[in-house]
Motif scaffolding. Structure first.
Motif, PDB file in Angstrom:
ATOM      1  N   ARG A 157       0.818  -1.211   0.000  1.00 44.60           N
ATOM      2  CA  ARG A 157       0.000   0.000   0.000  1.00 44.60           C
ATOM      3  C   ARG A 157       0.852   1.262   0.000  1.00 44.60           C
ATOM      4  O   ARG A 157       0.440   2.302  -0.528  1.00 44.60           O
ATOM      5  CB  ARG A 157      -0.932   0.007   1.212  1.00 44.60           C
ATOM      6  N   GLU A 158       2.042   1.209   0.606  1.00 49.80           N
ATOM      7  CA  GLU A 158       2.918   2.372   0.622  1.00 49.80           C
ATOM      8  C   GLU A 158       3.334   2.788  -0.782  1.00 49.80           C
ATOM      9  O   GLU A 158       3.573   3.964  -1.053  1.00 49.80           O
ATOM     10  CB  GLU A 158       4.158   2.077   1.463  1.00 49.80           C
ATOM     11  N   LYS A 159       3.382   1.812  -1.700  1.00 52.63           N
ATOM     12  CA  LYS A 159       3.833   2.079  -3.061  1.00 52.63           C
ATOM     13  C   LYS A 159       2.686   2.007  -4.075  1.00 52.63           C
ATOM     14  O   LYS A 159       2.926   1.932  -5.273  1.00 52.63           O
ATOM     15  CB  LYS A 159       4.937   1.094  -3.438  1.00 52.63           C
ATOM     16  N   MET A 160       1.470   2.034  -3.573  1.00 53.40           N
ATOM     17  CA  MET A 160       0.321   1.958  -4.477  1.00 53.40           C
ATOM     18  C   MET A 160       0.330   3.120  -5.466  1.00 53.40           C
ATOM     19  O   MET A 160       0.661   4.256  -5.116  1.00 53.40           O
ATOM     20  CB  MET A 160      -0.974   1.966  -3.679  1.00 53.40           C
ATOM     21  N   VAL A 161      -0.028   2.825  -6.708  1.00 58.01           N
ATOM     22  CA  VAL A 161      -0.085   3.826  -7.768  1.00 58.01           C
ATOM     23  C   VAL A 161      -1.508   4.391  -7.834  1.00 58.01           C
ATOM     24  O   VAL A 161      -2.470   3.641  -8.017  1.00 58.01           O
ATOM     25  CB  VAL A 161       0.299   3.214  -9.127  1.00 58.01           C
ATOM     26  N   TYR A 162      -1.649   5.709  -7.666  1.00 55.66           N
ATOM     27  CA  TYR A 162      -2.939   6.369  -7.761  1.00 55.66           C
ATOM     28  C   TYR A 162      -3.071   7.016  -9.130  1.00 55.66           C
ATOM     29  O   TYR A 162      -2.159   7.676  -9.604  1.00 55.66           O
ATOM     30  CB  TYR A 162      -3.082   7.410  -6.649  1.00 55.66           C
ATOM     31  N   PRO A 200      -5.790   9.144 -11.994  1.00 57.10           N
ATOM     32  CA  PRO A 200      -7.044   9.894 -12.157  1.00 57.10           C
ATOM     33  C   PRO A 200      -8.178   8.980 -12.608  1.00 57.10           C
ATOM     34  O   PRO A 200      -7.957   8.063 -13.406  1.00 57.10           O
ATOM     35  CB  PRO A 200      -6.701  10.922 -13.245  1.00 57.10           C
ATOM     36  N   TYR A 201      -9.371   9.205 -12.066  1.00 51.01           N
ATOM     37  CA  TYR A 201     -10.596   8.512 -12.439  1.00 51.01           C
ATOM     38  C   TYR A 201     -10.656   7.079 -11.912  1.00 51.01           C
ATOM     39  O   TYR A 201     -11.695   6.636 -11.444  1.00 51.01           O
ATOM     40  CB  TYR A 201     -10.814   8.513 -13.966  1.00 51.01           C
ATOM     41  N   LEU A 202      -9.560   6.323 -12.028  1.00 51.32           N
ATOM     42  CA  LEU A 202      -9.561   4.929 -11.574  1.00 51.32           C
ATOM     43  C   LEU A 202      -9.376   4.806 -10.072  1.00 51.32           C
ATOM     44  O   LEU A 202      -9.695   3.775  -9.497  1.00 51.32           O
ATOM     45  CB  LEU A 202      -8.419   4.152 -12.254  1.00 51.32           C
ATOM     46  N   MET A 203      -8.813   5.768  -9.430  1.00 51.38           N
ATOM     47  CA  MET A 203      -8.384   5.767  -8.033  1.00 51.38           C
ATOM     48  C   MET A 203      -7.018   5.108  -7.887  1.00 51.38           C
ATOM     49  O   MET A 203      -6.099   5.687  -7.342  1.00 51.38           O
ATOM     50  CB  MET A 203      -9.399   5.073  -7.098  1.00 51.38           C
ATOM     51  N   TYR A 204      -6.863   3.895  -8.382  1.00 48.34           N
ATOM     52  CA  TYR A 204      -5.590   3.191  -8.257  1.00 48.34           C
ATOM     53  C   TYR A 204      -5.503   2.137  -9.360  1.00 48.34           C
ATOM     54  O   TYR A 204      -6.504   1.734  -9.948  1.00 48.34           O
ATOM     55  CB  TYR A 204      -5.453   2.522  -6.878  1.00 48.34           C
ATOM     56  N   PHE A 205      -4.269   1.699  -9.625  1.00 50.25           N
ATOM     57  CA  PHE A 205      -4.055   0.643 -10.621  1.00 50.25           C
ATOM     58  C   PHE A 205      -2.758  -0.073 -10.287  1.00 50.25           C
ATOM     59  O   PHE A 205      -2.038   0.289  -9.354  1.00 50.25           O
ATOM     60  CB  PHE A 205      -4.018   1.245 -12.040  1.00 50.25           C
ATOM     61  N   ASN A 206      -2.462  -1.102 -11.064  1.00 50.23           N
ATOM     62  CA  ASN A 206      -1.272  -1.916 -10.833  1.00 50.23           C
ATOM     63  C   ASN A 206       0.013  -1.086 -10.932  1.00 50.23           C
ATOM     64  O   ASN A 206       0.095  -0.130 -11.713  1.00 50.23           O
ATOM     65  CB  ASN A 206      -1.190  -3.045 -11.873  1.00 50.23           C
ATOM     66  N   ARG A 207       1.013  -1.507 -10.195  1.00 54.41           N
ATOM     67  CA  ARG A 207       2.315  -0.846 -10.271  1.00 54.41           C
ATOM     68  C   ARG A 207       2.956  -1.098 -11.631  1.00 54.41           C
ATOM     69  O   ARG A 207       3.060  -2.246 -12.078  1.00 54.41           O
ATOM     70  CB  ARG A 207       3.225  -1.365  -9.164  1.00 54.41           C
ATOM     71  N   PRO A 208       3.377  -0.062 -12.346  1.00 49.10           N
ATOM     72  CA  PRO A 208       3.985  -0.249 -13.674  1.00 49.10           C
ATOM     73  C   PRO A 208       5.423  -0.745 -13.555  1.00 49.10           C
ATOM     74  O   PRO A 208       6.107  -0.517 -12.556  1.00 49.10           O
ATOM     75  CB  PRO A 208       3.941   1.154 -14.270  1.00 49.10           C
ATOM     76  N   ASN A 209       5.853  -1.437 -14.601  1.00 45.57           N
ATOM     77  CA  ASN A 209       7.241  -1.917 -14.715  1.00 45.57           C
ATOM     78  C   ASN A 209       7.685  -2.701 -13.485  1.00 45.57           C
ATOM     79  O   ASN A 209       8.842  -2.623 -13.058  1.00 45.57           O
ATOM     80  CB  ASN A 209       8.199  -0.747 -14.969  1.00 45.57           C
ATOM     81  N   PHE A 210       6.755  -3.454 -12.896  1.00 41.25           N
ATOM     82  CA  PHE A 210       7.096  -4.297 -11.749  1.00 41.25           C
ATOM     83  C   PHE A 210       7.765  -5.564 -12.254  1.00 41.25           C
ATOM     84  O   PHE A 210       7.318  -6.184 -13.219  1.00 41.25           O
ATOM     85  CB  PHE A 210       5.841  -4.644 -10.959  1.00 41.25           C
TER      86      PHE A 210
END
Length: 351
Positions: free
Chosen positions: A29-34, A36-46
């Motif tokens: 959760r500390e590194k969650m990607v926020y 616009p519109y979606l609220m949050y999504f998967n971390r990119p380039n993981f």
């Protein structure tokens, strides 16, 4: 390994599902990607052994001739989309190649590539918005399979929030708390004298009505089919077929879990920071609730001419009591994904 003030204790999840460590890092959760519109999504380039995502956060799918995703390794099309939450993402799979979209592309329905449109925690609103935000990156699409349902039902428990006709989403309590802080920041002081003609009134606290399985099912089906109608409108532009698959839940599939599942489920309840499964999902986890929800969704889909698959009943009829399908009550082992891919292709006549 964990230590509890004495001898080192090895958890069952560390032995049976070591890949879980990669997913916990992915969902930090500390590194969650926020967004616009979606609220949050998967971390990119993981990058990890178990899970890898592209520049936008979409998980890689593997097929006979390589791999692809929405943002990287793009294809000319036509392609197929598997849309949903963490089950579509493949939480619990030992590798990208073992997810449900990859097993469909590699073996069970390989005539078209399958792209992974999954994200943990997403409800049907977020699934739809995700497609609208990234549709411009897609080649022609001829098949859209919505593998979903559970998150809408769970979120229907939050019937006391000011949602204005929209469904609740995971972590929305945090959202409303921050919005309340913002309101206070912009609150303007009252100018001039304030007159009262009587004692100061104190508003009565509003107690949310306790949801029942029936009211939760009604709310979840209404929201799901509202968004399903939007999927049909968008898919009609390219003549893509839209289907709905009710994702399986361990307690909806069978009364007693397999031996490995019981070890993992009991451990989850023992160590979870958020309470036991029964405390969190007791209202939605019974087989009776699952069956009633499936029946209501089947009726709604039939009224729209949308193919519907209850993967819970399909799995229950296809496996034995010894088959290890789940890494936790909502996510699947590699074997679980393999079996579901075959059942899904068969149910929807996919080649």
């Amino acid at each position: 390994m964990t230590s509890e003030g004495g001898p080192t204790v090895v958890r069952h999840s560390e032995l049976l599902t070591p890949q879980t460590a990669d997913y916990l890092a992915f969902l930090d959760r500390e590194k969650m990607v926020y967004l616009p519109y979606l609220m949050y999504f998967n971390r990119p380039n993981f990058r990890s052994t178990a899970i890898n995502t592209d520049q936008f956060g979409f998980r890689m799918s593997h097929g006979p001739d390589g791999r692809a995703s929405v943002g990287d390794h793009r294809l000319d099309g036509p392609v197929r989309l598997l849309v949903g939450g963490s089950g579509v993402l493949g939480y619990g799979a030992t590798s990208d190649a073992a997810t449900l979209p990859s097993r469909l592309w590699t073996k069970h329905a390989p005539s078209r590539p399958w792209l992974n449109f999954g994200a943990p925690y997403f409800n049907s609103t977020q699934e739809l918005i995700l497609f609208m935000l990234y549709r411009h990156l897609l080649p022609p699409v001829d098949e859209i399979v919505l593998f979903s349902g559970f998150n809408n039902l769970v979120m229907a428990q939050l019937n006391h929030l000011p949602l204005h006709g929209q469904g609740a989403f995971f972590f929305c309590n945090e959202y409303f708390e921050k919005m309340q802080e913002l309101r206070k920041r912009y609150a303007k002081p009252v100018k001039g004298p304030r007159w009262r003609t009587g004692p100061k009134s104190t508003p009565e606290p509003v107690s949310p009505s306790q949801p029942t399985p029936a009211t939760m099912i009604e709310a979840a089906v209404e929201l799901t089919t509202r968004h399903l109608d939007s999927w049909l409108v968008m898919a009609g532009a390219t003549n893509a077929r839209v289907s709905f698959v009710l994702q399986p839940l361990a307690s909806w599939v069978r009364q007693e879990p397999a031996d490995q599942e019981k070890l993992l489920f009991d451990e989850f309840d023992r160590f979870s920071e958020y309470g036991t499964w029964e405390e969190r999902y007791g209202l939605v986890g019974s087989r009776a609730t699952g069956a009633a929800y499936a029946a209501a969704l089947a009726t709604a889909c039939a009224g729209r001419g949308v193919p519907f698959v209850d993967m819970n009943s399909r799995l229950a009829a296809a496996v034995t009591a010894e088959d290890w399908l789940f890494v936790d009550r909502g996510h699947f082992t590699d074997d679980g994904n393999e079996i579901m891919a075959g059942l899904l292709a068969e149910s929807l006549a996919l080649s």
